[in-house]
Design a protein around this motif. Structure first.
Motif, mmCIF file in Angstrom:
data_model
loop_
_atom_site.group_PDB
_atom_site.id
_atom_site.type_symbol
_atom_site.label_atom_id
_atom_site.label_comp_id
_atom_site.label_asym_id
_atom_site.label_seq_id
_atom_site.Cartn_x
_atom_site.Cartn_y
_atom_site.Cartn_z
ATOM 1 N N LYS A 44 -9.525 2.440 -3.531
ATOM 2 C CA LYS A 44 -10.216 1.219 -3.098
ATOM 3 C C LYS A 44 -9.242 0.276 -2.408
ATOM 4 C CE LYS A 44 -13.885 1.323 -6.582
ATOM 5 N NZ LYS A 44 -14.437 0.686 -7.809
ATOM 6 N N TRP A 45 -8.040 0.171 -2.976
ATOM 7 C CA TRP A 45 -7.009 -0.658 -2.349
ATOM 8 C C TRP A 45 -6.635 -0.111 -0.973
ATOM 9 C CZ3 TRP A 45 -3.975 -4.079 -0.535
ATOM 10 C CH2 TRP A 45 -2.669 -3.792 -0.120
ATOM 11 N N ARG A 46 -6.471 1.180 -0.869
ATOM 12 C CA ARG A 46 -6.093 1.802 0.398
ATOM 13 C C ARG A 46 -7.145 1.526 1.473
ATOM 14 N NH1 ARG A 46 -6.286 7.076 2.943
ATOM 15 N NH2 ARG A 46 -4.238 7.747 3.696
ATOM 16 N N GLU A 83 4.909 -3.312 -2.243
ATOM 17 C CA GLU A 83 3.932 -3.704 -1.234
ATOM 18 C C GLU A 83 2.939 -4.713 -1.803
ATOM 19 O OE1 GLU A 83 2.752 -3.291 1.733
ATOM 20 O OE2 GLU A 83 0.589 -3.069 1.643
ATOM 21 N N PRO A 84 2.643 -5.828 -1.148
ATOM 22 C CA PRO A 84 3.249 -6.375 0.077
ATOM 23 C C PRO A 84 4.224 -7.505 -0.244
ATOM 24 C CG PRO A 84 1.166 -7.469 -0.295
ATOM 25 C CD PRO A 84 1.426 -6.581 -1.507
ATOM 26 N N SER A 85 4.972 -7.370 -1.330
ATOM 27 C CA SER A 85 5.867 -8.439 -1.778
ATOM 28 C C SER A 85 7.210 -8.367 -1.050
ATOM 29 C CB SER A 85 6.045 -8.361 -3.297
ATOM 30 O OG SER A 85 6.554 -7.104 -3.678
ATOM 31 N N GLY A 126 0.976 14.119 -4.352
ATOM 32 C CA GLY A 126 -0.297 14.535 -3.781
ATOM 33 C C GLY A 126 -0.950 15.657 -4.554
ATOM 34 N N ASP A 127 -0.294 16.124 -5.618
ATOM 35 C CA ASP A 127 -0.860 17.214 -6.423
ATOM 36 C C ASP A 127 -1.968 16.727 -7.356
ATOM 37 O OD1 ASP A 127 0.804 19.630 -5.739
ATOM 38 O OD2 ASP A 127 2.406 18.248 -6.308
ATOM 39 N N HIS A 128 -2.033 15.407 -7.557
ATOM 40 C CA HIS A 128 -3.045 14.845 -8.437
ATOM 41 C C HIS A 128 -3.733 13.691 -7.723
ATOM 42 C CE1 HIS A 128 -1.253 17.188 -11.678
ATOM 43 N NE2 HIS A 128 -0.061 16.720 -11.298
ATOM 44 N N ALA A 129 -5.017 13.542 -7.953
ATOM 45 C CA ALA A 129 -5.779 12.463 -7.324
ATOM 46 C C ALA A 129 -5.206 11.113 -7.737
ATOM 47 C CB ALA A 129 -7.246 12.565 -7.723
ATOM 48 N N PRO A 130 -5.091 10.167 -6.805
ATOM 49 C CA PRO A 130 -4.462 8.884 -7.120
ATOM 50 C C PRO A 130 -5.324 7.944 -7.941
ATOM 51 C CG PRO A 130 -5.230 8.903 -4.862
ATOM 52 C CD PRO A 130 -5.444 10.294 -5.384
ATOM 53 N N GLY A 131 -6.608 8.196 -8.051
ATOM 54 C CA GLY A 131 -7.474 7.332 -8.843
ATOM 55 C C GLY A 131 -8.262 6.362 -7.981
ATOM 56 N N ASP A 132 -9.369 5.887 -8.520
ATOM 57 C CA ASP A 132 -10.277 5.031 -7.757
ATOM 58 C C ASP A 132 -9.640 3.698 -7.383
ATOM 59 O OD1 ASP A 132 -12.225 6.947 -7.879
ATOM 60 O OD2 ASP A 132 -13.296 6.048 -9.565
ATOM 61 N N ALA A 133 -8.863 3.116 -8.288
ATOM 62 C CA ALA A 133 -8.287 1.800 -8.011
ATOM 63 C C ALA A 133 -7.384 1.850 -6.785
ATOM 64 C CB ALA A 133 -7.508 1.294 -9.226
ATOM 65 N N PHE A 134 -6.550 2.889 -6.700
ATOM 66 C CA PHE A 134 -5.680 2.992 -5.527
ATOM 67 C C PHE A 134 -6.485 3.262 -4.269
ATOM 68 C CE2 PHE A 134 -3.370 5.451 -2.379
ATOM 69 C CZ PHE A 134 -2.335 4.578 -2.097
ATOM 70 N N LEU A 174 -0.861 3.770 3.619
ATOM 71 C CA LEU A 174 -1.122 5.088 4.198
ATOM 72 C C LEU A 174 0.052 6.042 4.011
ATOM 73 C CD1 LEU A 174 -2.902 4.208 7.574
ATOM 74 C CD2 LEU A 174 -3.910 4.646 5.321
ATOM 75 N N LEU A 175 1.201 5.529 3.603
ATOM 76 C CA LEU A 175 2.389 6.367 3.440
ATOM 77 C C LEU A 175 2.500 6.987 2.055
ATOM 78 C CD1 LEU A 175 5.081 4.204 5.297
ATOM 79 C CD2 LEU A 175 3.581 5.971 6.238
ATOM 80 N N VAL A 176 1.647 6.560 1.127
ATOM 81 C CA VAL A 176 1.671 7.131 -0.219
ATOM 82 C C VAL A 176 1.098 8.547 -0.184
ATOM 83 C CG1 VAL A 176 0.815 6.911 -2.577
ATOM 84 C CG2 VAL A 176 1.395 4.853 -1.259
#
Length: 306
Positions: A163-165, A55-57, A153-161, A214-216
């Motif tokens: 913010k991107w989302r 995404e989004p390539s 979804g068992d672990h937080a994806p992190g701030d960078a993701f 939103l699908l992650v």
């Protein structure tokens, strides 16, 4: 299902992308079919290397790696996910689901009768490709994972993701080329930026690229959490060669390579590497470095004929 088809004229003049388009047809889950684009380059009798974008390539991302691989006698398959590149684009964001993308992508394996596949997966190419490996392990001979993960979804994806989302949902006009530019460490020529924008002549063509973040799975109640957990259980028993080649400048997926090396037995004894001077889209920053890692990986791990 209503869908849009990017006019062929949008792809004219992409001098760095001189590849012949190929198409197959996939179920639109509404009684019809859609067209899915893929590149099929090199020796048709050679071992198959499957390159999956995210995404989004689109397949344009791999343009500078393809010839290096085909020159060694391999057959290179590079699909455009539905909603991306030269593939048809469902018009409604609700038409895009994780499961549908798996089902659409599975057509590449089945309709082209691919076997003994070496998978190269990055970003969503891993979210989809690693699921396919888990569901069809007999079809895959090797895996190279680059800047990707299979989240449950068992672990937080992190701030960078996160913010991107948030950005992806709030920005008024989805800046496809701008996103690529912002996630690379090298300066991209205007012609390259035009190449990334080519599939999306209007915002209406961007339903897929807008919906993908939103699908992650980021929570345990995500509809794909259990399926991804089940896939991990298979990957924890996957003993075929598996190598990681993450870049040194990607805050979104940093550390994912160590998780794979810990959990997937096929990673043991492999020459894992860090691609230097590479952002999230390392195929854009360091295509030849990544191609050489891939070719050495294949050479070091021949397919057994026994």
């Amino acid at each position: 299902m209503q869908y849009l088809r990017t006019p062929d004229a949008c792809f004219e003049g992409l001098t760095a992308y001189p590849f012949k388009p190929n198409y197959l047809f996939v179920d639109d889950f509404d009684g019809g079919e859609m067209r899915m684009h893929y590149l099929d380059e090199g020796n048709k009798d050679g071992e198959v290397v499957l390159l999956l974008h995210g995404e989004p390539s689109w397949s344009f991302l791999y343009r500078n790696m393809i010839r290096s691989i085909t020159d060694k006698g391999y057959r290179v398959i590079v699909p455009d996910l539905i909603g991306f590149g030269r593939s048809d684009k469902p018009a409604q964001r609700s038409d895009y689901t994780y499961q549908r993308h798996l089902d659409w992508l599975r057509n590449i394996l089945s309709q082209l009768s691919l076997e003994n596949i070496t998978l190269v997966c990055q970003d969503w190419g891993g979210l989809l490709g690693l699921r396919l490996v888990a569901e069809h392990p007999d079809k895959f001979a090797r895996v190279l994972a680059a800047n990707t993960m299979l989240p449950t979804g068992d672990h937080a994806p992190g701030d960078a993701f996160m913010k991107w989302r948030t950005f992806s949902q709030e920005v008024a006009e989805f800046p496809v080329a701008g996103i690529i530019k912002g996630a690379t460490v090298t300066e991209l020529a205007p012609s390259v930026l035009e190449g990334y924008n080519a599939p999306y002549p209007s915002e209406e063509h961007k339903a897929g690229v807008r919906q993908f973040p939103l699908l992650v799975p980021i929570t345990t109640d995500d509809p794909q959490t259990e399926n991804n957990r089940a896939a991990w259980e298979v990957l924890k028993r996957f003993t075929k060669p598996f190598i990681t080649a993450f870049s040194d400048s990607d805050p979104v997926t940093a550390g994912g390579d160590k998780i794979m090396q810990k959990l997937i037995p096929g990673t043991q004894g492999q020459s894992h590497t860090t691609i230097t001077n590479g952002g999230h889209f390392l195929q854009e920053d360091q295509p030849q470095q990544l191609a050489q890692v891939l070719l050495q990986f294949i050479n070091d791990n021949p397919i057994s004929t026994n």
